[in-house]
Design a protein around this motif. Structure first.
Motif, mmCIF file in Angstrom:
data_model
loop_
_atom_site.group_PDB
_atom_site.id
_atom_site.type_symbol
_atom_site.label_atom_id
_atom_site.label_comp_id
_atom_site.label_asym_id
_atom_site.label_seq_id
_atom_site.Cartn_x
_atom_site.Cartn_y
_atom_site.Cartn_z
ATOM 1 N N GLU A 46 -32.425 3.667 -34.878
ATOM 2 C CA GLU A 46 -33.861 3.922 -34.861
ATOM 3 C C GLU A 46 -34.384 4.306 -36.244
ATOM 4 O OE1 GLU A 46 -35.719 3.568 -32.050
ATOM 5 O OE2 GLU A 46 -33.879 2.887 -31.060
ATOM 6 N N PHE A 47 -33.476 4.461 -37.226
ATOM 7 C CA PHE A 47 -33.871 4.952 -38.536
ATOM 8 C C PHE A 47 -33.282 4.075 -39.648
ATOM 9 C CE2 PHE A 47 -33.598 8.425 -35.520
ATOM 10 C CZ PHE A 47 -34.817 9.062 -35.670
ATOM 11 N N ASP A 48 -33.968 4.089 -40.810
ATOM 12 C CA ASP A 48 -33.419 3.422 -41.985
ATOM 13 C C ASP A 48 -32.212 4.205 -42.498
ATOM 14 O OD1 ASP A 48 -35.320 1.458 -41.857
ATOM 15 O OD2 ASP A 48 -36.638 2.364 -43.360
ATOM 16 N N LEU A 49 -31.422 3.537 -43.329
ATOM 17 C CA LEU A 49 -30.159 4.127 -43.795
ATOM 18 C C LEU A 49 -29.984 3.887 -45.287
ATOM 19 C CD1 LEU A 49 -27.226 5.258 -43.260
ATOM 20 C CD2 LEU A 49 -26.578 2.885 -42.754
ATOM 21 N N ASN A 108 -39.314 10.722 -49.206
ATOM 22 C CA ASN A 108 -40.735 10.378 -49.310
ATOM 23 C C ASN A 108 -41.458 10.586 -47.975
ATOM 24 O OD1 ASN A 108 -40.304 9.601 -52.005
ATOM 25 N ND2 ASN A 108 -39.737 7.530 -51.374
ATOM 26 N N GLY A 109 -41.085 11.653 -47.281
ATOM 27 C CA GLY A 109 -41.749 12.015 -46.036
ATOM 28 C C GLY A 109 -41.253 11.288 -44.808
ATOM 29 N N GLU A 110 -40.294 10.362 -44.976
ATOM 30 C CA GLU A 110 -39.781 9.587 -43.847
ATOM 31 C C GLU A 110 -38.353 10.033 -43.511
ATOM 32 O OE1 GLU A 110 -41.567 7.381 -42.152
ATOM 33 O OE2 GLU A 110 -43.299 7.684 -43.466
ATOM 34 N N PHE A 111 -38.041 10.101 -42.220
ATOM 35 C CA PHE A 111 -36.680 10.437 -41.808
ATOM 36 C C PHE A 111 -35.744 9.275 -42.137
ATOM 37 C CE2 PHE A 111 -39.248 13.080 -38.903
ATOM 38 C CZ PHE A 111 -38.739 14.321 -39.249
#
Length: 242
Positions: free
Chosen positions: A216-219, A118-121
């Motif tokens: 730094e990112f969701d998983l 959805n456009g997010e890393f």
């Protein structure tokens, strides 16, 4: 008596013809679905793993940044990977005294694939195996993946800076040795890098991050305990020309 015999013969012929002309009904057997494909969630929700029953299958977005899943990803060590192919490569390359060695200075050596949803890393913890990981040593590059792993010897370093690295590789394949160009370049997004692996077999492209930046990112976690489940495939298609 002869009449009776004729009647029996006629009835036998008629019964035989009926059997031949009656269409055979095909059996409508239900399609069998492998157990590991059943009940896979398609909507991925944000959740704290501590609020879930992890003794059964769960597909969710871990936003804690410090759960056991993040710890497992960040603390991953190539030497602990049970992979006979990579053990052979590592053992062979470590004994090869003719390999060129490079000075990586402070450039990150462990890298992990990152995706977009959805456009997010976003990162992905697979049900089976690991997403692609890359290890850069002073004389070789090791590629770990869910399907196939391999390693290439470093021929020479072309470029090294804070923005990226470019290395010429000698890659051994079944049909002989080929040259390959490996490069990692930073992007406009913080901690997001662009990987290129270019050889006569084609161009491979991927977005990666230094593994130690995973928090730094969701998983997305595909937690499967009792049986294998199909992998989540709802990620965005990445346009590398953006």
């Amino acid at each position: 008596m002869r009449k009776i015999i004729y009647i029996v013969i006629i009835f036998g012929i008629l019964a035989s013809c009926k059997q031949k002309t009656e269409p055979q009904q095909s059996e409508n057997k239900p399609t069998e679905i492998p157990a590991w494909k059943i009940d896979l969630d398609t909507i991925v929700e944000r959740n704290n793993p501590q609020s879930l029953d992890l003794s059964k299958h769960q597909l969710f977005i871990d936003t804690t940044r410090n759960s056991e899943f993040y710890t497992k990803l960040i603390s991953w060590e190539p030497q602990n990977e049970k992979n006979d192919v990579m053990y052979f490569y590592r053992n062979t390359l470590s004994k090869n005294k003719t390999l060129n060695e490079i000075d990586l200075q402070n450039f990150p050596t462990l890298w992990t694939t990152i995706r977009k949803l959805n456009g997010e890393f976003i990162l992905y913890q697979r049900c089976d195996g690991i997403d692609k990981r890359i290890e850069i040593t002073n004389n070789a590059i090791y590629f770990y993946g869910p399907l196939e792993s391999h390693a290439d010897a470093i021929n020479q370093i072309i470029k090294l800076s804070d923005e990226g690295i470019k290395i010429e590789l000698k890659a051994k394949r079944e049909n002989g040795e080929i040259n390959a160009m490996f490069s990692i370049t930073n992007t406009e997004h913080e901690n997001i890098y662009y990987l290129q692996y270019d050889s006569e077999n084609g161009l491979f492209q991927e977005l990666i991050i230094p593994t130690n930046k995973a928090s730094e990112f969701d998983l997305i976690v595909n937690n499967c305990v009792q049986m294998k489940r199909t992998e989540f495939n709802g990620f965005d298609k990445i346009d590398y020309n953006e």
